[in-house]
Motif scaffolding. Sequence first.
Motif, PDB file in Angstrom:
ATOM      1  N   LYS A 144      44.471  41.045  31.102  1.00 11.95           N
ATOM      2  CA  LYS A 144      43.165  40.529  31.533  1.00 11.95           C
ATOM      3  C   LYS A 144      42.584  41.394  32.657  1.00 11.95           C
ATOM      4  O   LYS A 144      41.392  41.714  32.652  1.00 11.95           O
ATOM      5  CB  LYS A 144      43.314  39.089  31.992  1.00 11.95           C
ATOM      6  N   VAL A 145      43.433  41.809  33.607  1.00 15.39           N
ATOM      7  CA  VAL A 145      42.969  42.620  34.731  1.00 15.39           C
ATOM      8  C   VAL A 145      42.499  43.990  34.251  1.00 15.39           C
ATOM      9  O   VAL A 145      41.454  44.504  34.664  1.00 15.39           O
ATOM     10  CB  VAL A 145      44.076  42.770  35.782  1.00 15.39           C
ATOM     11  N   ASP A 170      48.968  38.406  33.347  1.00  9.27           N
ATOM     12  CA  ASP A 170      47.544  38.660  33.645  1.00  9.27           C
ATOM     13  C   ASP A 170      47.180  40.139  33.620  1.00  9.27           C
ATOM     14  O   ASP A 170      46.025  40.505  33.852  1.00  9.27           O
ATOM     15  CB  ASP A 170      47.183  38.094  35.028  1.00  9.27           C
ATOM     16  N   THR A 228      47.546  32.952  43.495  1.00  8.22           N
ATOM     17  CA  THR A 228      46.306  33.114  42.738  1.00  8.22           C
ATOM     18  C   THR A 228      45.254  33.704  43.682  1.00  8.22           C
ATOM     19  O   THR A 228      45.047  33.188  44.786  1.00  8.22           O
ATOM     20  CB  THR A 228      45.813  31.781  42.179  1.00  8.22           C
ATOM     21  N   HIS A 234      42.854  35.877  39.135  1.00 12.76           N
ATOM     22  CA  HIS A 234      44.100  36.161  38.422  1.00 12.76           C
ATOM     23  C   HIS A 234      45.265  35.931  39.373  1.00 12.76           C
ATOM     24  O   HIS A 234      45.090  35.676  40.574  1.00 12.76           O
ATOM     25  CB  HIS A 234      44.105  37.585  37.870  1.00 12.76           C
ATOM     26  N   ARG A 235      46.476  36.025  38.836  1.00 15.26           N
ATOM     27  CA  ARG A 235      47.676  35.769  39.613  1.00 15.26           C
ATOM     28  C   ARG A 235      48.345  37.093  40.013  1.00 15.26           C
ATOM     29  O   ARG A 235      48.226  38.094  39.306  1.00 15.26           O
ATOM     30  CB  ARG A 235      48.662  34.915  38.812  1.00 15.26           C
TER      31      ARG A 235
END
Length: 976
Positions: free
Chosen positions: A554-555, A551, A585, A574-575
């Motif tokens: 994405k972050v 992730d 999560t 997100h995780r």
Amino acid sequence: MGSLKSKIKRKYIQFGIAAVVLFVVVFSIILSQILDQNNDAFLINKSGKQRMLSQNIAKVVYAINAESTFSERQNSINQLKLLASEIEASHHYLYTKFKEDKYRNDRLDSLFNVLTAYLDKILASCESVIDSENSENLKKGLSAIVEAEAPYLITMDAIVDEYQSIAEGNTQRLKIHFYILSLLSFLLLFGGFFYLFKPTVRQLIRKNEDLVLANSELETSKSKIKKNLSDLETLKQELEASNHYNRIFIEQAPPSLAMLDKDMRYIAVSKKWKTDYKMEGVDIIGRSHYDIFPEIGEDWKERHRACLNGATDVCDEASFVRLDGTTQWIFWDVRPWYNEVGEIGGLLMYTGDITHLKEQREAKIRAEEILDSTTKVARIGTWELDLKTDEYTLSNITKEILKFPIGYEVKGNDSLLFYKEGASRDRIIKHVNELIKTGKPFDIEVEVVDFQGNTIWVRDIGQAEFSGNECVKIFGIFQDISDVKQSEAELLRKNQLLSFAEKISLMGNWQWDVVNNTVKWSSNLYRIFGLDESEMNLTYETYFNFVHPNDKKKVTGFVEKSIAEKKFPNNFIHRIVTSTGEVKTVHLLGEVFEEEGAVVELIGTCQDVTEQRLAEIKFRGLLESAPDAMVIINHKGNIHLINKQAEYLFGYTVEELVDKPIETLIPNKIMDEFIKYRDGFFKDPKSIRMADKKELIGINKKGGEFPVQISLSPLQTEEGLLVSAAIRDVTKQKRSEQKIINTNESLQILTKKLKRQNTQLADFAHITSHNLRAPVSNLNSLLDIYQNSDDAEERVAIFQKLEKVISHLTLTLNTLVEAIKVKNEDVNKEDVYFNETLNKTKELLTAQISETEAVITSDFSAVNKVAYNKIYFESIFLNLIENAIKYKSKERKPQIHLVSSINEGKIVLKVSDNGLGIDLKRHGHKLFGLNKVFHRHPDAKGVGLFMTKLHVESMGGTIKAESNVNVGTTFIINFN
């Protein structure tokens, strides 16, 4: 030959020394005689002046007996005091000079004894006249003065004759001394001639010629001495003439005065008059009174014309506005004066400047009121302990805090018993002992037990007074801070509740300072990430290291987008991998803050939604087991899936509803409202219970309507956004639900009220701590110094400092009280009109508008009336227009324009000006703050905009500003 020359040389030296000695003796004797002559002339003049003073005393007493009004008699009495003081001082001087040996003789001794007796009688009569309050005593005093005046004048004349006789004797002695010295000089020259004989005959002849020349110069000096005596006599006559005219001037006017002719031109003025009107060094004799004071109005001129016709104008107190704009408070007594034939020759003006008395009187009243209000509002008292006498003195406020009965007294040794036993008592004993030993002041917060047994919190400040190395007194202030302590405890309790709520909801909060890359986490967020709270040096990288490797990209994209767009999306999941290796999560919510166009900080919450995420996986399996009707809707608004409960509730089969619009289950009467709500939800999807806000109705296959409760939840799936609608028939629950709603609304109102009170308490504590503490402490110190000072000049200087401190304290206290009043009051509304309020504001600011030539225009054609609190409405107009004038540009005349309008059903007022403007990028965040000023103006206090914002927001409205530096400012007010 050599021996002769040496002998002649010695004779020359001896003769020269003798000549020098003789010259010095002659010069000293002549100089002494001249000084005696000057002193004789001064004593004769001083004695003559005594006669004039005694005559003036008699005339003033006659005037007192003849005058009828109190002010006339009081003026004459004051004049009589001055004359009595002057004649007594002059007599003392003459008597002292007489005691000197060179003037003392039996005749003068007898004359001065007689003169002193008559003078004492005159002075005693003067005191009787001054102290008398009835005409009978005045007449007795006048009779006594008249009785003593004639023998006093005769005796004084005898003294003058005696001094003149002494002066003539001194002159005769001067002549005799001159002849003797001349003879001695001749004998010296004659003897010197024979002493030197032939060898020096030629030199003797030359010396003889020099002596002849010296005799001639002595004769010239004698002539000059006679001329000086003549000049002294002339000066004496001129002085007597001058005293005569001055006596006329003093007899007909008060001490501080001006004398004018019939054309209002100055004939004479006193020094005090020039001082009062700041005319020192200005030649005004012969100039018009109205040229000197052009600010005099027609009403005063009319009074002067009446006085020229015989009237008298008296005023005890009036304001006089000078050309420079300052106001001078004066009193006056204007009356005509008469010439020798009884005709009016002009006016006598007796005036005085009483501005300082007026200001001191008002300042004293204002200081007493403010000090009393300050101590009562702030609950601040004082205490003082005399260590030698053990006397313990408390102010009324301190006694009120401790709830002492009236008349109750306590000794210093017993005062510590009021401090709560334990930590508080031990602490105060420790600090008092340290204060007495070292003089180190203390400022502590302790608990005390009042006279009624109640425990309260106080702030105790102590200082010491030393005499040498010994502490003789300790003193300080005593403030009740129980309310502040209760507020602090309440805030602490609420913070604990917030932390507990975060823990229950698996939620924490965070702050990220983007500029310095520093991060702060709440305690619960540490627990979510499995990080020890001792780790304080948090950065963005600390957080990013916990992000799940899959992730991270994405972050990174999400954070960069948030900073670029300056907006934090509401739905970011997100995780993370915790420090223990557990995968969780998390759901992030946040807000972006910027300054001058740059992002400076992000704050928000982070919730552990691991369980919710797992629940989504089980969703499909649980859907059928749900007790409520479940309807899944896709992003198009069509039904995607229903459960068995939905089939039962609406009477449709799955096949009949799948891919059908959700409007199938909604009656037409709420269709438009529902479509609007549905579209808004898809734009900003959040979990929500629709029935909380709307009255929802469902319709079954048969057309039957029934109330329903719908809970909407967004669900991100591979197919896209789905909305889960949990629908429940709430027909039986409606009444119970309404009761719950009503109860909830009451709780919300109570919560808002508590929150507002907490905010007010925090504001009050902050302003009291930072704005009142220093000036009140300074004020108490200055008062203590003022009371202990015996120097008048020092007390005046301290009083001026007190005025400055009190002025600052007044402004802060009034602002605080007004702010709390605005927040607490339930104000009344009434119809107020824009044009009427503007006209009233113009009247209040007439002086400023005229001085700055400000142009104020308005356009209230769109709307001219609003339902509002009248006091708040007028305050808003006054603050905004006064600020526009105050902060005008020096390059142009102020132009102010007001216009009203209606925007989306709300009344809007815009106030625009062309003044200095404000740098909103730099000061926008503190524009409406208390004591915030943005221009160096002497009257800037930072209160007007603060109070304006309070008034607007207390009525449910908003205010904002648009401004450009050196262009102008526009304030926009939305009235709710």
